[in-house]
Write a protein that holds these residues in place. Structure first.
Motif, mmCIF file in Angstrom:
data_model
loop_
_atom_site.group_PDB
_atom_site.id
_atom_site.type_symbol
_atom_site.label_atom_id
_atom_site.label_comp_id
_atom_site.label_asym_id
_atom_site.label_seq_id
_atom_site.Cartn_x
_atom_site.Cartn_y
_atom_site.Cartn_z
ATOM 1 N N ILE A 1 0.843 -1.207 0.000
ATOM 2 C CA ILE A 1 0.000 0.000 0.000
ATOM 3 C C ILE A 1 0.874 1.252 0.000
ATOM 4 O O ILE A 1 2.004 1.208 0.490
ATOM 5 C CB ILE A 1 -0.929 -0.011 1.250
ATOM 6 C CG1 ILE A 1 -2.002 1.075 1.197
ATOM 7 C CG2 ILE A 1 -0.148 0.160 2.557
ATOM 8 C CD1 ILE A 1 -3.368 0.560 1.013
ATOM 9 N N ASP B 1 -2.422 -1.522 -9.915
ATOM 10 C CA ASP B 1 -3.283 -1.986 -8.833
ATOM 11 C C ASP B 1 -2.666 -1.799 -7.422
ATOM 12 O O ASP B 1 -2.668 -2.724 -6.621
ATOM 13 C CB ASP B 1 -3.618 -3.468 -9.073
ATOM 14 C CG ASP B 1 -4.986 -3.796 -8.499
ATOM 15 O OD1 ASP B 1 -5.722 -2.853 -8.190
ATOM 16 O OD2 ASP B 1 -5.286 -5.000 -8.348
ATOM 17 N N SER C 1 -3.108 0.261 -4.026
ATOM 18 C CA SER C 1 -4.048 1.141 -3.328
ATOM 19 C C SER C 1 -3.312 2.225 -2.568
ATOM 20 O O SER C 1 -2.125 2.088 -2.251
ATOM 21 C CB SER C 1 -4.903 0.333 -2.355
ATOM 22 O OG SER C 1 -5.592 -0.670 -3.054
ATOM 23 N N LYS D 1 -8.784 3.012 -4.385
ATOM 24 C CA LYS D 1 -8.484 1.713 -5.002
ATOM 25 C C LYS D 1 -9.297 1.525 -6.279
ATOM 26 O O LYS D 1 -10.122 2.372 -6.602
ATOM 27 C CB LYS D 1 -8.747 0.576 -4.008
ATOM 28 C CG LYS D 1 -10.151 0.566 -3.479
ATOM 29 C CD LYS D 1 -10.369 -0.584 -2.522
ATOM 30 C CE LYS D 1 -11.826 -0.579 -2.113
ATOM 31 N NZ LYS D 1 -12.473 -1.757 -1.849
ATOM 32 N N SER E 1 -12.458 5.628 -6.151
ATOM 33 C CA SER E 1 -11.725 4.834 -7.158
ATOM 34 C C SER E 1 -10.672 5.749 -7.780
ATOM 35 O O SER E 1 -10.760 6.974 -7.674
ATOM 36 C CB SER E 1 -12.685 4.319 -8.227
ATOM 37 O OG SER E 1 -13.144 5.401 -8.994
ATOM 38 N N THR F 1 -14.007 6.126 0.703
ATOM 39 C CA THR F 1 -13.288 5.427 -0.374
ATOM 40 C C THR F 1 -13.494 6.177 -1.688
ATOM 41 O O THR F 1 -14.471 6.912 -1.841
ATOM 42 C CB THR F 1 -13.791 3.978 -0.588
ATOM 43 O OG1 THR F 1 -15.183 4.030 -0.879
ATOM 44 C CG2 THR F 1 -13.540 3.089 0.599
#
Ligand code: UDP
Length: 240
Positions: A159, A211, A213, A239, A187, A185
């Protein structure tokens, strides 16, 4: 028995602004000491830690070239050198509190730091040394946020933890707008589309494509770093 952690290997991004503390510019050693103790707290849990430091508290290439300096590339190199100053300050503060470190610089300067070599960085991390990456990506026209994304991918970090002075990503600047709401959260695409001033598009795109986060969180709240490591929901998670 060792305490359970959610993330075993992290990439912590510390902006120059964070290192300047309340002064707003330069290096606030009291503030760096507090940060070093927070880092030590998670190091003791066995977490593997790599750090990318910014340089905006000393020099920012974009704003400098927009004003007096005609040559953006030169201004950017000055910015990268500024990150090395911060890296050395953080290194000595961490070592003062008993955490072993290595500074790896993307621009070669063997007298003050090791050159950045990916395999060597991973080896240090495996040996539980805190690795501090200086000089960004080593290239002008990039930012240290992009360096954070790049290094996180290279060292296979679980991360990216992006430390800020506010609690997470907001609908607008919470320092100026009292009605600003924080996202729990987001995207990558939302972050890009909304043009929220958190990370530049290159940095976000790299994370999206690979990918990785990102947690955007408030480092000034004691214990926040440890809470994230233990899996608590702190700040904003970005994410896919
Ligand atoms: N910089 C650069 N290439 C990099 C990283 C940084 O040219 O890969 C320069 C750029 O001029 C930038 C400055 O170094 O403005 C300081 O980095 P940054 O602004 O990302 O620091 P922060 O905002 O995290 O303090």
């Amino acid at each position: 028995m060792p305490e359970k952690v959610k993330y075993k290997r992290i990439l912590l991004k510390l902006s120059g602004e964070i290192l300047a503390g309340t002064k707003g510019y330069g290096i606030d050693l009291e503030c760096i000491k507090k940060i070093a103790l927070e880092i030590k707290g998670i190091h003791q849990l066995g977490v593997e830690i790599a750090i990318v430091v910014g340089g905006g508290n000393i020099f920012r290439g974009v704003s400098a070239s927009a004003h007096e300096m005609e040559d953006r590339a030169s201004a950017d190199y000055m910015g990268m050198l500024a990150t090395v100053i911060n890296a050395l300050a953080l290194q000595s503060t961490l070592e003062n509190v008993g955490v072993f470190t290595r500074v790896l610089s993307a621009i070669e300067m063997r007298d003050v730091a090791e050159p950045y070599i990916r395999r060597r960085a991973i080896r240090h991390i495996e040996k539980k040394r805190v690795v501090i990456f200086g000089a960004g990506t080593g290239n002008p026209f990039f930012t240290t946020d992009t360096a954070a994304s790049l290094r996180a991918i290279e060292i296979r970090a679980d991360i990216i933890l992006k430390a800020t002075k506010v609690d997470g990503v907001y609908t607008s600047d919470p320092m100026k707008d009292k009605s600003a709401k924080m996202f729990k959260t987001l995207s990558y695409l939302q972050l890009l589309e909304k043009r929220l001033a958190v990370m530049d598009a290159t940095a976000v795109s790299l994370c999206m494509d690979n990918d990785v986060s990102i947690v955007v969180f408030n480092l000034n709240k004691p214990g926040n770093l440890k809470r994230i490591i233990k899996g608590e929901s702190v700040g904003t998670l970005v994410k896919g």
